[in-house]
Design an enzyme around this catalytic site. Structure first.
Site, PDB file in Angstrom:
ATOM      1  N   GLY A 112       0.843  -1.205   0.000  1.00  0.00           N
ATOM      2  CA  GLY A 112       0.000   0.000   0.000  1.00  0.00           C
ATOM      3  C   GLY A 112       0.871   1.244   0.000  1.00  0.00           C
ATOM      4  NE  ARG A 120      -1.025  -4.795  -0.263  1.00  0.00           N
ATOM      5  CZ  ARG A 120      -1.912  -3.805  -0.149  1.00  0.00           C
ATOM      6  NH1 ARG A 120      -2.858  -3.665  -1.046  1.00  0.00           N
ATOM      7  NH2 ARG A 120      -1.857  -2.959   0.855  1.00  0.00           N
ATOM      8  CG  ASP A 129       4.011  -6.746   7.645  1.00  0.00           C
ATOM      9  OD1 ASP A 129       3.394  -6.187   6.720  1.00  0.00           O
ATOM     10  OD2 ASP A 129       3.445  -7.414   8.528  1.00  0.00           O
ATOM     11  CB  THR A 187       3.127   0.744   6.209  1.00  0.00           C
ATOM     12  OG1 THR A 187       1.795   0.444   6.660  1.00  0.00           O
ATOM     13  CG2 THR A 187       4.075   0.514   7.360  1.00  0.00           C
ATOM     14  CG  ASP A 230      -1.615  -0.406   8.168  1.00  0.00           C
ATOM     15  OD1 ASP A 230      -2.488   0.461   8.040  1.00  0.00           O
ATOM     16  OD2 ASP A 230      -1.629  -1.477   7.531  1.00  0.00           O
ATOM     17  CG  ASP A 235       1.599  -2.899  10.705  1.00  0.00           C
ATOM     18  OD1 ASP A 235       2.320  -2.184   9.990  1.00  0.00           O
ATOM     19  OD2 ASP A 235       0.892  -3.809  10.251  1.00  0.00           O
ATOM     20  NE  ARG A 245      -5.793  -6.092   4.799  1.00  0.00           N
ATOM     21  CZ  ARG A 245      -5.591  -5.746   3.532  1.00  0.00           C
ATOM     22  NH1 ARG A 245      -6.602  -5.666   2.706  1.00  0.00           N
ATOM     23  NH2 ARG A 245      -4.379  -5.474   3.098  1.00  0.00           N
TER      24      ARG A 245
HETATM   25  O1  F6P Z   1      -1.427  -1.435   4.607  1.00  0.00           O
HETATM   26  C1  F6P Z   1      -2.014  -0.240   4.385  1.00  0.00           C
HETATM   27  C2  F6P Z   1      -3.510  -0.361   4.173  1.00  0.00           C
HETATM   28  O2  F6P Z   1      -3.996   0.912   3.879  1.00  0.00           O
HETATM   29  C3  F6P Z   1      -4.284  -0.989   5.319  1.00  0.00           C
HETATM   30  O3  F6P Z   1      -4.545  -0.103   6.374  1.00  0.00           O
HETATM   31  C4  F6P Z   1      -5.521  -1.427   4.620  1.00  0.00           C
HETATM   32  O4  F6P Z   1      -6.153  -2.468   5.295  1.00  0.00           O
HETATM   33  C5  F6P Z   1      -5.003  -1.901   3.279  1.00  0.00           C
HETATM   34  O5  F6P Z   1      -3.798  -1.201   3.064  1.00  0.00           O
HETATM   35  C6  F6P Z   1      -5.950  -1.662   2.141  1.00  0.00           C
HETATM   36  O6  F6P Z   1      -5.377  -2.155   0.981  1.00  0.00           O
HETATM   37  P1  F6P Z   1      -5.981  -1.936  -0.479  1.00  0.00           P
HETATM   38  O7  F6P Z   1      -5.659  -0.545  -0.900  1.00  0.00           O
HETATM   39  O8  F6P Z   1      -5.278  -2.950  -1.316  1.00  0.00           O
HETATM   40  O9  F6P Z   1      -7.453  -2.132  -0.380  1.00  0.00           O
END
Ligand code: F6P
Length: 328
Positions: A16, A77, A108, A131, A133, A135, A177
């Site tokens: 992301g 990804r 990660d 990120t 997140d 995390d 998530r």
């Molecule tokens: O990892 C970053 C993030 O924004 C998370 O908070 C979220 O769950 C996920 O990516 C959403 O991913 P996508 O843009 O592929 O829906």
């Protein structure tokens, strides 16, 4: 430490996107060029490595990007990179360009890929935590978190105005998530009555009892901030439970979604990204390979990639206790 000499490096963004990735790319490119390295941009993360979408970068390629959200190198990804065949093609392409060092900006999942790749092909990889997140263990800051959480705070403040005007219960869903940092920080900063995150168990009965009790004493305004990966599902899932148990409650849901991932990075994110980008290249030059660059107490740290992907940042129970006390 290794004595292997790095002369040509590739930089990519993966997973992301997060605001400040461009500032990190700029720092990697300019620090690399300053030190006489050849620098290549790998487009769409590991997918671009497999598709040979690899472009030479110069100082001008990263001009006027420090203030921009998203990533000029694009991101993905890659499923193919998870296969041994995919990684072998990626390695062949790097060899074709003579690239002998990599800087991976991502979360990660991206570091897991980097770690596997470096162990299979003995190519030095440095991770920069990018990120929203936040995390990742081994760093106080990840690029993009500060911007994302400030976007969430600005939006929730606006929701509070209308929530207050109508005496409503609002459930606001923020991103995360598997991680509750955006929910925790934005919830505390906006005075949320409840914060639901994936890392801690939610006592739904206690929540319903407290909401019912507040209804009785006419404290009708209530803000609940929930991370998308909450135990009771997303905000809509929680709203359905609340409406069923307290039919008189005037409940509204707002999902902030991807607006949290975009926008111009804050000063903090630009600084962290610039700092980490610079040290990522320094690390490659000094033979300190396969580490994630972090910042702890304002000092640059180096966490081995395998450790960075195994350990997660933990949210202390203390914070949840404080949330309850401050919202009472
Ligand atoms: O990892 C970053 C993030 O924004 C998370 O908070 C979220 O769950 C996920 O990516 C959403 O991913 P996508 O843009 O592929 O829906």
């Amino acid at each position: 430490m290794s004595t292997k000499k790095v002369t040509k490096i590739g930089v990519l963004t993966s997973g992301g996107d997060s605001p400040g990735m461009n500032a990190a790319i700029r720092a990697v490119v300019r620090t690399g060029l300053y030190n006489g390295l050849e620098v290549f941009g790998i487009v769409r993360g590991y997918s671009g490595m497999i598709d040979d979408d690899i472009i030479p970068m110069n100082g001008r390629s990263v001009a006027n990007i420090i203030q921009r959200g998203g990533t000029i190198l694009k991101t993905a990804r890659s499923q193919e990179f998870m296969t041994a065949e995919g990684r072998a093609i990626a390695y062949e392409n790097l060899q074709k360009h003579g690239i002998n060092g990599l800087v991976v900006i991502g979360g990660d999942g991206s570091f897991r890929g980097a770690q596997k790749f470096s162990s299979e092909f003995n190519i030095p990889c440095i991770g920069i935590p990018g990120t929203i997140d936040r995390d990742m263990a081994g760093t106080d800051s990840t690029i993009g978190f500060d911007t994302a959480v400030n976007t969430a705070v600005e939006a929730i403040d606006k929701i509070r105005d209308t929530m207050d005007a109508h005496d409503r219960l609002f459930i606001v869903e923020v991103m995360g998530r598997d991680a509750g940092y955006i929910a925790l920080h934005s919830g505390i900063a906006t005075g949320a009555e409840n914060i639901l995150i994936p890392e801690t168990k939610t006592d739904i009965e206690e929540l319903i009892t407290s909401l019912t009790e507040k209804e009785k004493r006419k404290k009708l305004v209530n803000l609940i901030v929930v991370a998308e990966g909450g135990e009771f599902g997303d905000a809509n899932g929680l709203a359905a439970i609340v409406k069923k148990r307290i039919p008189t409650a005037d409940v509204r849901v707002c999902i902030l979604g991807h607006i949290q991932r975009g926008g111009s990075p804050t000063c903090h994110d630009r600084l962290v990204a610039s700092h980490m980008g610079y040290y990522a290249v320094e690390s490659l030059l000094n033979g300190r390979f396969n580490v994630m660059i972090g910042v702890i107490n304002n000092k640059i740290t180096y966490t081995p990639l395998d450790k960075a992907v195994k350990e997660r940042q933990r949210i202390g129970q203390e914070w949840m206790r404080i949330v309850k006390i401050l919202a009472s």
